[in-house]
Design a protein around this motif. Structure first.
Motif, short mmCIF file in Angstrom:
data_model
loop_
_atom_site.label_atom_id
_atom_site.label_comp_id
_atom_site.label_asym_id
_atom_site.label_seq_id
_atom_site.Cartn_x
_atom_site.Cartn_y
_atom_site.Cartn_z
N ARG A 41 0.69 -1.28 -0.06
CA ARG A 41 0.00 0.02 0.04
C ARG A 41 0.97 1.28 -0.07
NH1 ARG A 41 -3.28 -2.80 -1.64
NH2 ARG A 41 -5.53 -2.90 -0.97
N PHE A 101 -0.68 5.04 4.90
CA PHE A 101 -1.95 4.13 4.32
C PHE A 101 -2.29 3.52 5.79
CE2 PHE A 101 -5.19 3.14 1.68
CZ PHE A 101 -5.33 4.32 0.81
N LYS A 110 -0.32 0.74 7.28
CA LYS A 110 0.25 -0.27 7.35
C LYS A 110 0.85 -0.91 8.77
CE LYS A 110 3.09 0.30 3.91
NZ LYS A 110 2.62 1.74 3.38
N THR A 118 5.18 -6.00 4.47
CA THR A 118 4.46 -4.89 3.70
C THR A 118 5.50 -4.00 3.08
OG1 THR A 118 4.39 -3.35 5.59
CG2 THR A 118 2.65 -4.77 5.23
N THR A 132 -1.77 -7.76 -2.84
CA THR A 132 -2.02 -6.51 -3.12
C THR A 132 -3.33 -6.17 -4.00
OG1 THR A 132 0.36 -6.17 -3.01
CG2 THR A 132 -1.07 -4.19 -4.20
N TYR A 135 -9.07 6.03 -3.85
CA TYR A 135 -8.22 4.88 -4.00
C TYR A 135 -8.71 3.50 -4.14
CZ TYR A 135 -4.45 8.33 -2.16
OH TYR A 135 -3.77 9.38 -1.95
N PHE A 163 -7.62 -0.43 -5.33
CA PHE A 163 -6.78 -1.38 -5.65
C PHE A 163 -7.27 -2.78 -6.51
CE2 PHE A 163 -5.77 0.89 -1.81
CZ PHE A 163 -4.55 1.65 -2.37
#
Length: 565
Positions: free
Chosen positions: A42, A46, A48, A213, A234, A279, A281
Motif C-alpha cells: 500500500r 496508509f 500499514k 508490507t 495487493t 484509491y 486497488f
C-alpha cells in the motif's frame, strides 16, 4: 468523545487511551484462509504499521490476558479465530535503515535492525524459550534468523514474522541513483538476499506465518529464488479496503467525533472526498480514503471548529514527494504529460518487476506510480487498466514536483507566482500570470517547440496555479456540455481574499498555422460560452465574480487573451 489518533501506529496504546479506532479486525478472518506467507503493498501513510501492530497484539501468545481489553468490543473479539494468541511474534521494521553512506554502513544498519528486534523477541519470550546464551552482537542478520529458528524449534514453538517497510532502504538507494549498491545487496550472496533466504529456510521449521508490507514490488522480485514463497495479495478484491476508510467508515467516524449536523457533514464529506478519497486497488471494489489524510483533517477541524488553513498534510506531501522520485527516475515525459494534462492513462498493470526491467518497460513506470499511490484504478478499459490520479492531494504533489523540474530550467521565483495569482483572486486580472507563461515560452528551444501543444501549455499554467495553492483547481472536468480546460474555485478557508473565480479555455497554434487564429478564437469563445452555461459551472461557481477567459498561445512569442463577460 473519542480522540483522533493522528500519527499513532501502536495498537495497544491506541486502544488503551480512548483513541478512535476503525475496526479492521474482520480481515484477520480473511487472511487466515489465505496462504501463510503473505505480501501486501500500500502507498505511504496508509495505515500499514498500525495494521501490523494489530496483528502483533492479536497473535502474541504472551497477550492472552489482554485479549478482551484489546479486542473484546471489536469484530474479532466476538468472532475469534483458532490461532488467536498462539504464536511467538517477531516484528521487524526496516524504517530508518541507513542507505546514504555506502554499502558497509547499510550492512551495519540492517544487521542492527535485525539484531535489535531479535533481542526484544528473546527477552519477551524468555519464559518460553529459556535463557539465551549466545551474544547476538557477534551475529549477522541471517545468522540471527537461524538462531531464532533454532531456539523456537528446540522448544517446539511457532513463530509469526511481521516485516514492516521491507523496501524502505531499497527505495532510498534507487532514488539516490545507487543502483550498484542495490544490486550488490540483493544479488548473488548479497547480505539482504542471504537474510531472506534464511527466512525462507526457517519456514521448514518454526516460522509458520509471514506478513510483510512495503510500497513497491521491486525488491521482492529481485530477491527471486532466495525468497519465492510469498503470495502477493495487493490487488486482491476481498482485502481492497483492509487499509484506508470506506465511505461508511468515514460516516461512523463522524458519528464518534460528534459531527452530527447534516449540512456540515455533507459539506465536509464532499471536500474530504475530493482531497483524500479515490484509491482503488481492484476494479471491482469501492474506493477508499487515505486514512492519514482523513485523520489530519479531522484532527485540525475539531481543534478549532473550522477548516485547516492547509487541507494537505505537509508530512504526507513530504513522504509522497520523496518516494515519487522513484518514478521520476524513469524520466518518461510523455506519460507524465498525459497523466498531468488529462488526469489518467491506460496500461497493463503488472504485479512485479525488477531493477533490470524497471526502466526498460513503460508499463513498469505506470504500474510503479500506481503502487506508490500516485495513480489508482479507475476501471478496466479496451487498452488495459485505466489508471487515474486519485485525489487533489496527489494532483498537488504532481504540480509541485513538475514545478521543481521547470524551475531548474527557468528559475521562476515563487513569490512572482503568488503575486500573479493574487491579482487573479483579488482583482480579476490574469495578465501577470500570462507574463510568467510568456517568459517560459520565450526560453523554449526549437526542439521543444516541435513537441509543443495545448497539453504543454496547460501543464505550465496548471503547475503555476498549483504551487500557489490558493485556488481549488479542476482540470478538464466533464460536464453536460463538454470539458472545461481549467476551473478555479474559491477555497472555503480563503473566501475573504478570493473575490474572483475562473473558467479558462486554452488553445495552442503552431507558428506555421498562425492564419487560423480567428477561426480558433471563434471556436474557443463558443466553447467558453457553453461551459459557462453548464450545470456544473452553475452549481460550483458563483455568478458574481466569475471570470471567463480564452487563452490562445501562438508559437512561442504571442499569447492572446479574450475575456468573455
Amino acid at each position: 468523545m473519542k480522540r483522533i489518533p493522528y500519527g499513532i501506529s501502536n495498537f495497544e496504546i491506541l486502544r488503551g487511551k480512548n483513541y478512535l479506532y476503525v475496526d479492521k479486525t474482520s480481515y484477520i478472518n480473511i487472511l487466515d484462509t489465505y496462504a501463510p506467507y503473505q505480501f501486501f503493498i500500500r502507498p505511504r501513510r496508509f495505515g500499514k504499521s498500525l495494521f501490523i501492530s494489530m496483528l502483533e497484539n492479536y497473535y502474541d501468545i504472551n497477550k492472552k490476558d489482554k485479549f478482551d481489553k484489546l479486542f473484546g468490543d471489536l469484530y474479532i473479539g466476538k468472532n475469534p479465530t483458532e490461532e488467536r494468541n498462539s504464536f511467538l511474534v517477531w516484528k521487524i521494521s526496516f524504517a530508518g535503515v541507513d542507505a546514504g553512506h555506502g554499502e558497509e554502513e547499510l550492512r551495519k544498519s540492517f544487521n542492527f535492525k535485525v539484531r535489535s528486534s531479535a533481542k526484544e523477541f528473546i527477552i519477551r519470550y524468555q519464559n518460553l524459550l529459556g535463557e539465551n546464551k549466545l551474544p547476538l552482537e557477534e551475529l549477522s542478520a541471517e545468522m540471527v534468523v537461524e538462531h531464532i529458528n533454532m531456539l523456537c524449534k528446540l522448544k517446539n514453538k511457532q513463530v509469526f514474522v511481521l516485516i514492516d517497510e521491507y523496501d524502505n532502504f531499497a527505495n532510498e538507494l534507487i532514488t539516490g541513483g545507487k543502483q550498484n549498491t542495490y544490486k550488490g545487496i540483493l544479488h548473488g550472496e548479497g547480505f539482504v538476499k542471504v537474510f531472506y533466504k534464511a527466512l525462507k529456510d526457517a519456514t521448514a521449521d518454526s516460522f509458520v506465518r509471514i506478513f510483510m508490507t512495503g510500497v513497491s514490488p521491486i525488491m521482492l522480485d529481485d530477491l527471486t529464488s532466495g525468497f519465492n514463497i510469498t503470495m502477493n495479495y495487493t490487488l486482491d478484491e476481498d482485502i481492497n479496503a483492509m487499509l484506508g476508510f470506506t465511505r461508511d467508515e468515514l460516516s461512523s467516524i463522524m458519528d464518534e467525533v460528534g459531527l452530527t449536523d447534516y449540512d456540515l457533514r455533507k459539506k465536509i464529506c464532499k471536500d474530504m472526498t475530493e482531497y483524500y478519497n479515490g484509491y482503488k486497488f481492484n476494479a471491482n471494489s469501492e474506493s477508499v480514503f487515505n486514512p492519514d489524510m482523513a485523520m489530519y483533517f479531522l484532527n485540525r477541524y475539531l481543534a478549532y471548529n473550522r477548516y485547516p488553513k492547509e487541507m494537505i498534510d505537509n508530512n504526507v506531501k513530504t513522504d509522497y514527494g520523496r518516494v515519487n522520485q522513484l518514478a521520476y527516475n524513469f524520466n518518461d515525459k510523455e506519460a507524465l504529460k498525459e497523466i498531468m494534462s488529462t488526469g489518467e492513462t491506460s496500461t497493463i498493470l503488472v504485479d512485479r518487476f525488477n531493477i533490470q526491467t524497471m526502466y526498460s518497460e513503460k508499463e513498469n513506470f505506470k504500474s510503479l506510480l500506481f503502487y506508490l499511490g500516485m495513480l489508482t484504478i479507475k476501471e478496466e478499459g479496451p487498452l488495459g487498466t485505466v489508471l487515474k490520479i486519485p485525489n487533489y492531494v496527489i494532483k498537488t504533489i504532481y504540480w509541485e514536483q513538475y514545478f521543481q523540474k521547470v524551475n531548474e530550467d527557468y528559475n521562476i521565483e515563487i513569490q512572482k507566482v503568488r503575486v500573479a495569482v493574487n491579482e487573479m483572486r483579488m482583482y480579476g486580472s490574469i495578465e501577470p500570470l500570462i507574463e510568467l507563461v510568456k517568459g517560459i515560452l520565450e526560453h523554449l528551444s526549437n526542439r521543444d517547440l516541435i513537441q509543443m501543444d495545448e497539453k504543454n501549455v496547460k501543464m505550465m499554467i496548471l503547475t503555476l496555479l498549483g504551487v500557489d495553492s490558493t485556488y481549488f483547481i479542476k482540470s478538464e472536468d466533464e460536464n453536460n456540455k463538454g470539458y472545461v480546460d481549467l476551473m478555479l474555485r474559491r477555497k472555503i478557508q480563503l473566501k475573504d481574499i478570493t473575490k474572483f473565480e475562473w473558467i479558462i479555455e486554452l488553445k495552442y497554434i503552431k507558428e506555421s498555422d498562425r492564419n487560423t487564429l480567428e477561426k480558433v478564437k471563434d471556436q474557443g469563445l463558443k466553447q467558453l460560452q457553453m461551459y459557462g452555461e453548464s450545470k456544473m459551472v452553475q452549481d460550483e461557481l458563483d455568478k458574481e465574480g466569475l471570470k471567463k477567459v480564452l487563452i490562445i498561445v501562438v508559437g512561442k512569442k504571442d499569447i492572446y487573451t479574450v475575456n468573455l463577460s
